[in-house]
Enzyme design. Structure first.
Site, PDB file in Angstrom:
ATOM      1  N   THR A 187      -4.834  -8.566  11.880  1.00 19.81           N
ATOM      2  CA  THR A 187      -3.594  -8.326  11.407  1.00 19.81           C
ATOM      3  C   THR A 187      -2.859  -9.189  10.897  1.00 19.81           C
ATOM      4  O   THR A 187      -2.384  -9.790  12.910  1.00 19.81           O
ATOM      5  CB  THR A 187      -3.884  -6.990  10.949  1.00 19.81           C
ATOM      6  OG1 THR A 187      -2.614  -7.060   9.628  1.00 19.81           O
ATOM      7  CG2 THR A 187      -3.149  -6.458  12.137  1.00 19.81           C
ATOM      8  N   LYS A 442      18.142  -5.942  -1.168  1.00 22.91           N
ATOM      9  CA  LYS A 442      19.239  -5.202  -0.953  1.00 22.91           C
ATOM     10  C   LYS A 442      20.394  -5.477  -1.983  1.00 22.91           C
ATOM     11  O   LYS A 442      20.615  -7.099  -2.478  1.00 22.91           O
ATOM     12  CB  LYS A 442      19.163  -5.926  -0.245  1.00 22.91           C
ATOM     13  CG  LYS A 442      20.678  -4.821   0.637  1.00 22.91           C
ATOM     14  CD  LYS A 442      21.295  -5.672   1.992  1.00 22.91           C
ATOM     15  CE  LYS A 442      22.820  -3.874   2.586  1.00 22.91           C
ATOM     16  NZ  LYS A 442      23.229  -4.574   3.946  1.00 22.91           N
ATOM     17  N   TRP A 447      19.750  -0.088  -2.042  1.00 26.53           N
ATOM     18  CA  TRP A 447      18.333  -0.724  -2.144  1.00 26.53           C
ATOM     19  C   TRP A 447      17.598   0.260  -3.083  1.00 26.53           C
ATOM     20  O   TRP A 447      17.828   0.699  -3.673  1.00 26.53           O
ATOM     21  CB  TRP A 447      17.889  -0.053  -0.460  1.00 26.53           C
ATOM     22  CG  TRP A 447      18.356  -0.104   0.521  1.00 26.53           C
ATOM     23  CD1 TRP A 447      19.206   0.664   0.741  1.00 26.53           C
ATOM     24  CD2 TRP A 447      18.431  -1.200   1.513  1.00 26.53           C
ATOM     25  NE1 TRP A 447      19.977   0.238   2.205  1.00 26.53           N
ATOM     26  CE2 TRP A 447      19.086  -1.056   2.364  1.00 26.53           C
ATOM     27  CE3 TRP A 447      17.441  -2.403   1.314  1.00 26.53           C
ATOM     28  CZ2 TRP A 447      19.513  -2.125   3.625  1.00 26.53           C
ATOM     29  CZ3 TRP A 447      17.367  -3.209   1.977  1.00 26.53           C
ATOM     30  CH2 TRP A 447      18.440  -3.183   3.822  1.00 26.53           C
TER      31      TRP A 447
HETATM   32  P1  AMP Z   1      -2.894  -4.494   4.948  1.00 27.45           P
HETATM   33  O1  AMP Z   1      -2.580  -3.823   6.529  1.00 27.45           O
HETATM   34  O2  AMP Z   1      -3.221  -5.708   5.074  1.00 27.45           O
HETATM   35  O3  AMP Z   1      -3.987  -3.428   5.101  1.00 27.45           O
HETATM   36  O4  AMP Z   1      -1.874  -3.709   4.458  1.00 27.45           O
HETATM   37  C1  AMP Z   1      -0.835  -2.614   4.603  1.00 27.45           C
HETATM   38  C2  AMP Z   1       0.026  -2.631   3.709  1.00 27.45           C
HETATM   39  O5  AMP Z   1      -0.527  -2.738   2.578  1.00 27.45           O
HETATM   40  C3  AMP Z   1       0.340  -1.340   3.736  1.00 27.45           C
HETATM   41  O6  AMP Z   1       1.642  -1.458   5.398  1.00 27.45           O
HETATM   42  C4  AMP Z   1       1.390  -1.253   2.330  1.00 27.45           C
HETATM   43  O7  AMP Z   1       2.410  -1.502   2.414  1.00 27.45           O
HETATM   44  C5  AMP Z   1       0.501  -1.652   1.420  1.00 27.45           C
HETATM   45  N1  AMP Z   1       0.096  -0.420   0.580  1.00 27.45           N
HETATM   46  C6  AMP Z   1      -1.179  -0.204   0.865  1.00 27.45           C
HETATM   47  N2  AMP Z   1      -1.310   1.025   0.226  1.00 27.45           N
HETATM   48  C7  AMP Z   1      -0.616   1.209  -1.261  1.00 27.45           C
HETATM   49  C8  AMP Z   1      -0.398   1.422  -1.245  1.00 27.45           C
HETATM   50  N3  AMP Z   1      -0.991   2.757  -2.554  1.00 27.45           N
HETATM   51  N4  AMP Z   1       0.634   1.865  -2.073  1.00 27.45           N
HETATM   52  C9  AMP Z   1       2.015   0.898  -1.882  1.00 27.45           C
HETATM   53  N5  AMP Z   1       1.350  -0.083  -1.094  1.00 27.45           N
HETATM   54  C10 AMP Z   1       0.138  -0.548   0.070  1.00 27.45           C
END
Ligand code: AMP
Length: 544
Positions: A187, A442, A447
């Site tokens: 990641t 902010k 926030w």
């Molecule tokens: P990734 O590791 O690239 O799959 O990204 C994960 C991130 O996507 C999470 O930590 C969240 O910040 C964001 N994310 C995933 N699902 C949602 C959701 N339903 N609502 C808001 N943010 C989300």
């Protein structure tokens, strides 16, 4: 494999291994099909035989327990074969992110210690550009839909179809512990090198069973049944396409793999195969439903889970207007990924359509076996309704980052997996993600969630896409800056008009009043990450 407790012998078949997912389909749906693009249709019977051959070939290539095998391919039947055969051989499947730069992707291959690579011909130039990272690679297998050439200067074990045809099928897959690493991928965080996350057989199996159970028992608005026709719209390199290919295969569902993501082809496949179940990030659904060829698709048969970023109510409404059954889900690379889905609570079934839109775009309820905690900066749980960082515990969270002890300790500080997401539990019990902690804006000591402002702006009919970041402000610390892409044919709409719309929403009291400070900029496109999500890191960098 010996039991630690001698009075409880480990019986064959009792371990949670990925291969156990394949038993039922051998007799239940052997004639169902797995299709690749517009090129190939396999029955499960044929596909299972190919998995056995691939296992035999991997063995001939010297792949066994402890090895790592990297894959660079589009979503394909071959990738699905590798999803099973590599872990079933005892090796780790490294799903390489083909949208990284060659240098970054090469870093992940060297870091993962991949000894064999399966590479689609389209990615051979990328491979050539990362040669210095490939010293540990013993064999490269070429994946091709047509003519192919061997990569220069690398030990080529031939082309995939020829290799499978010449292989002796695996007679007996090896035994090993269910805690054996099955999959790994990287990641890309905000800083530093990509971080490796991994999952064991036990974790993949439990994730498959629990996601499957949740989607089977809750149908409102989106469930997943064995009779569904499945097409992934999340790349297989990104958190195993959310693990759903494992579920679809276990259930013996008809499956369609689209190869390279080309909008016209995706729409054609959705239509031709009458696809009923898919999943993707919001930007991809938006792109598909706005595509000129979208009118040719009967959307009313489609159920879709949106995740990877917030499902804004405006997109949910638009999809529902086309007849799509849509729901938001939540997860991240570190969580395998699914941990919550916004199914409708029994008490909300009778709600109006607009209430339901609001509910579906919440983060929802944690899956069975998932524990959530909302934590303050000291790692203490905060009272219900208060925003804090979402912490998670469940059987399928990554144990840590590969080879990064300090990062793993930070991830698991205090015994909770720290998501880095701000969240709270609302009065109806729904878990709600407010924002990534680093995206919160902010303003004068308060926030404000960027998602809140995005949702408000997305309600304007001219807005196609919107992303909000905080930018430095001499008076307020930060103020929100919204970049907006207008829909085709809406070019006469001005930033001033969008600002008036935002002010009107603020007056209704649904969003923070300091959102009035939002600076609105019309743009022709918004940068995306390697998995198609809005890239706020690049938006910020562009302003420096
Ligand atoms: P990734 O590791 O690239 O799959 O990204 C994960 C991130 O996507 C999470 O930590 C969240 O910040 C964001 N994310 C995933 N699902 C949602 C959701 N339903 N609502 C808001 N943010 C989300």
């Amino acid at each position: 494999m010996a039991s630690e407790n001698p009075s409880v012998p480990v019986r064959p078949g009792s371990a949670l291994l990925i291969r156990e997912l394949l038993h039922r389909v051998r007799t239940w749906a052997p004639d169902r099909t797995i299709t690749y693009r517009d090129r190939l249709v396999l029955t499960y019977r044929d596909w299972l035989a190919r998995v056995d051959r691939l296992g035999g070939w991997l063995k001939e290539l010297g792949v066994g327990p402890g090895d790592r095998v990297g894959v660079l391919d589009y979503d394909s039947h071959r990738y699905l074969e590798l999803f099973f055969a590599v872990p079933m051989s005892g090796a780790g499947l490294h799903t390489v992110n083909v949208r990284l730069t060659p240098d970054q992707a090469g870093f992940t291959i060297a870091h993962a210690r991949d000894s064999v690579l399966f590479v689609h011909v389209d990615f051979l130039p990328m491979l050539a550009a990362m040669k210095e990272h490939l010293r540990g690679v013993r064999h490269v297998v070429v994946l091709a839909d047509g003519p192919w050439t061997a990569p220069e200067g690398l030990a080529c074990a031939g082309e995939y179809e020829a290799g499978l045809a010449g292989a002796t099928p695996m007679a007996e897959w090896p035994e090993f512990s269910e805690d054996t690493l099955a999959t790994l991928f990287y990641t890309t965080g905000t800083t530093g090198e990509p971080k490796g996350v991994s999952f064991s057989h036990r974790q993949i199996v439990l994730h498959t069973l629990t996601a499957g159970l949740t989607l089977a028992v809750h149908d409102d608005p989106v469930g997943f049944r064995a009779d569904d026709v499945y097409l992934p719209l999340t790349p297989m390199f990104h958190v195993h396409a959310w693990g759903l290919p494992y579920l679809a295969t276990m259930l013996g569902s008809t499956q369609v793999y689209p190869g390279k993501y080309e909008p016209q082809m995706l729409l054609q496949l959705l239509s031709k195969h009458r696809v009923t179940f898919s999943h993707c990030v919001p930007t991809l659904l938006q792109m598909l439903i706005h595509h000129p060829a979208s009118a040719t698709v009967d959307w009313t048969q489609l159920k879709i889970v949106i995740g990877g970023a917030a499902l804004l109510p405006a997109l949910a409404r638009e999809a529902m207007a086309k007849g799509i059954r849509i729901v938001g889900g939540y997860g991240m690379s570190e969580t395998c990924p699914i941990v919550a889905i916004a199914h409708i609570q029994p008490s909300d079934v009778e709600r109006s359509e607009s209430d339901r839109v609001g509910i579906l775009s919440r983060t929802g309820f944690a899956l069975p076996l998932v524990q959530t905690a909302i934590l303050d900066g000291e790692g203490r749980q905060v009272p219900p309704g208060t925003v804090g960082e979402l912490g998670l515990r469940c059987p399928w969270l990554t144990p840590g980052y590969l080879g990064d002890t300090a990062g793993s300790e930070r991830l698991w500080q205090g015994g909770w997996l720290h998501t880095g997401d701000g969240a709270y539990v609302d009065s109806d019990g729904y878990l709600r993600i407010t924002d990534r902690l680093k995206d919160v804006i902010k303003i004068g000591g308060e926030w404000i969630s960027s998602i809140e402002i995005e949702s408000a702006l997305a309600r304007h009919p001219a807005v196609r896409e919107v992303a909000v970041i905080g930018v430095p402000d001499p008076r307020w610390d930060e103020h929100p800056r919204a970049e907006v892409v207008l829909r085709d044919g809406m070019g006469e709409v001005t930033a001033r008009e969008l600002s008036r719309h935002l002010h009107a929403v603020i007056e209704t009291g649904v969003i923070h009043k300091r959102a009035v400070l939002t600076e609105i900029v019309l743009v022709s496109s918004i940068p995306k990450t390697s998995v198609g999500k809005i890239d706020k890191k690049r938006m910020r960098a562009a302003l420096q």
